[in-house]
Design an enzyme around this catalytic site. Sequence first.
Site, PDB file in Angstrom:
ATOM      1  N   ASP A  18       0.824  -1.205   0.000  1.00  0.00           N
ATOM      2  CA  ASP A  18       0.000   0.000   0.000  1.00  0.00           C
ATOM      3  C   ASP A  18       0.865   1.264   0.000  1.00  0.00           C
ATOM      4  O   ASP A  18       1.954   1.268   0.583  1.00  0.00           O
ATOM      5  CB  ASP A  18      -0.894  -0.022   1.252  1.00  0.00           C
ATOM      6  N   HIS A  35       2.517   3.691  -9.028  1.00  0.00           N
ATOM      7  CA  HIS A  35       2.330   2.263  -9.324  1.00  0.00           C
ATOM      8  C   HIS A  35       3.545   1.709 -10.074  1.00  0.00           C
ATOM      9  O   HIS A  35       3.951   0.570  -9.871  1.00  0.00           O
ATOM     10  CB  HIS A  35       1.044   2.047 -10.137  1.00  0.00           C
ATOM     11  N   LEU A 129      10.708 -20.736  -5.155  1.00  0.00           N
ATOM     12  CA  LEU A 129       9.815 -19.761  -4.503  1.00  0.00           C
ATOM     13  C   LEU A 129       8.503 -19.788  -5.269  1.00  0.00           C
ATOM     14  O   LEU A 129       8.494 -19.688  -6.493  1.00  0.00           O
ATOM     15  CB  LEU A 129      10.423 -18.350  -4.567  1.00  0.00           C
TER      16      LEU A 129
HETATM   17  C1  FPP Z   1      -1.866   0.274  -3.391  1.00  0.00           C
HETATM   18  O1  FPP Z   1      -1.469   1.606  -3.476  1.00  0.00           O
HETATM   19  C2  FPP Z   1      -1.490  -0.435  -4.600  1.00  0.00           C
HETATM   20  C3  FPP Z   1      -2.358  -0.886  -5.564  1.00  0.00           C
HETATM   21  C4  FPP Z   1      -3.808  -0.741  -5.484  1.00  0.00           C
HETATM   22  C5  FPP Z   1      -1.870  -1.573  -6.770  1.00  0.00           C
HETATM   23  C6  FPP Z   1      -0.665  -2.406  -6.540  1.00  0.00           C
HETATM   24  C7  FPP Z   1       0.082  -2.491  -7.784  1.00  0.00           C
HETATM   25  C8  FPP Z   1       1.388  -2.714  -7.880  1.00  0.00           C
HETATM   26  C9  FPP Z   1       2.275  -2.968  -6.729  1.00  0.00           C
HETATM   27  C10 FPP Z   1       1.992  -2.680  -9.226  1.00  0.00           C
HETATM   28  C11 FPP Z   1       1.527  -3.724 -10.205  1.00  0.00           C
HETATM   29  C12 FPP Z   1       1.594  -5.118  -9.733  1.00  0.00           C
HETATM   30  C13 FPP Z   1       2.498  -6.083  -9.996  1.00  0.00           C
HETATM   31  C14 FPP Z   1       2.198  -7.429  -9.529  1.00  0.00           C
HETATM   32  C15 FPP Z   1       3.759  -5.943 -10.708  1.00  0.00           C
HETATM   33  P1  FPP Z   1      -2.579   2.750  -3.456  1.00  0.00           P
HETATM   34  O2  FPP Z   1      -2.791   3.198  -4.857  1.00  0.00           O
HETATM   35  O3  FPP Z   1      -3.798   2.259  -2.733  1.00  0.00           O
HETATM   36  O4  FPP Z   1      -1.846   3.843  -2.640  1.00  0.00           O
HETATM   37  P2  FPP Z   1      -2.488   4.982  -1.712  1.00  0.00           P
HETATM   38  O5  FPP Z   1      -3.103   4.267  -0.532  1.00  0.00           O
HETATM   39  O6  FPP Z   1      -1.291   5.779  -1.336  1.00  0.00           O
HETATM   40  O7  FPP Z   1      -3.464   5.721  -2.578  1.00  0.00           O
END
Ligand code: FPP
Length: 247
Positions: A18, A35, A129
Amino acid sequence: MRRLDASKIPRHVAIIPDGNGRWAESRGLPRNLGHKQGTEAVRVVVRAAHELGIERLTVYAFSTENWARPPEEVEAIMDLLDRYIVAETDYLVSNGIRVEVIGRMQMLDARIQERLVEIVRRTEGNDELRLTFALSYSGRSEIVDAVRAIAREVEAGNLEPEAIDEKCLQAHLYAPEVPDPDLLIRTGGEHRVSNFLLWQLAYTELWTSETLWPDFTKSDLVEALAAYQQRERRFGRTGAQAREPVS
Ligand code: FPP
């Protein structure tokens, strides 16, 4: 970097990555760049988990609730996932990493589904893994899907309602053979489970960090493992019982 007890490495670590959006916003950048940087952190942490001897890593990459985000953001995350797989295929294939996916795959774009099927197939012989991406995933949907499958078996006359127990429900989850996570890491300063692995987290140790996911590194992972190694896991028993060897 902290020293870890090699005999107490958690076998299965789950991660809620997050903070991508806040990482970008705090720099005056568009959320999508958060992201992008978050994908880079996934790359780093997969390598670190492998080096540290973790057997399974489950990453909450996209929740069913995330579909409600602006379409441009959803598209950007899917595109990053696609690019991640393309860029990492050689590494994953040749380093013994087996990729698996849990969630409602049918909701994903056909192109992404194909990409996922391909990487799962290409890595299915690997056994160092096991890397699971939870995509279009929610813990409640997973339980609903399991209950539907069980109901169909009862309806077909292949299962008695009395035979439905925890083992039966577990057997109908998306990845029934995967043991429950030992440790759940959540970054970004929030202290909630957010519909992730609701069934499986029953006795999982939780560790949260203020670090925003794009800033998460191997040393943060080591810190989480060190904290885990200090915990006493009792699984509902007393401390004395839990310390007795299992006979
Ligand atoms: C949370 O941050 C993250 C997400 C909803 C998306 C996660 C995506 C990735 C880690 C990248 C793509 C995935 C892979 C598997 C390579 P948020 O947007 O909720 O952050 P915030 O709480 O600061 O708004």
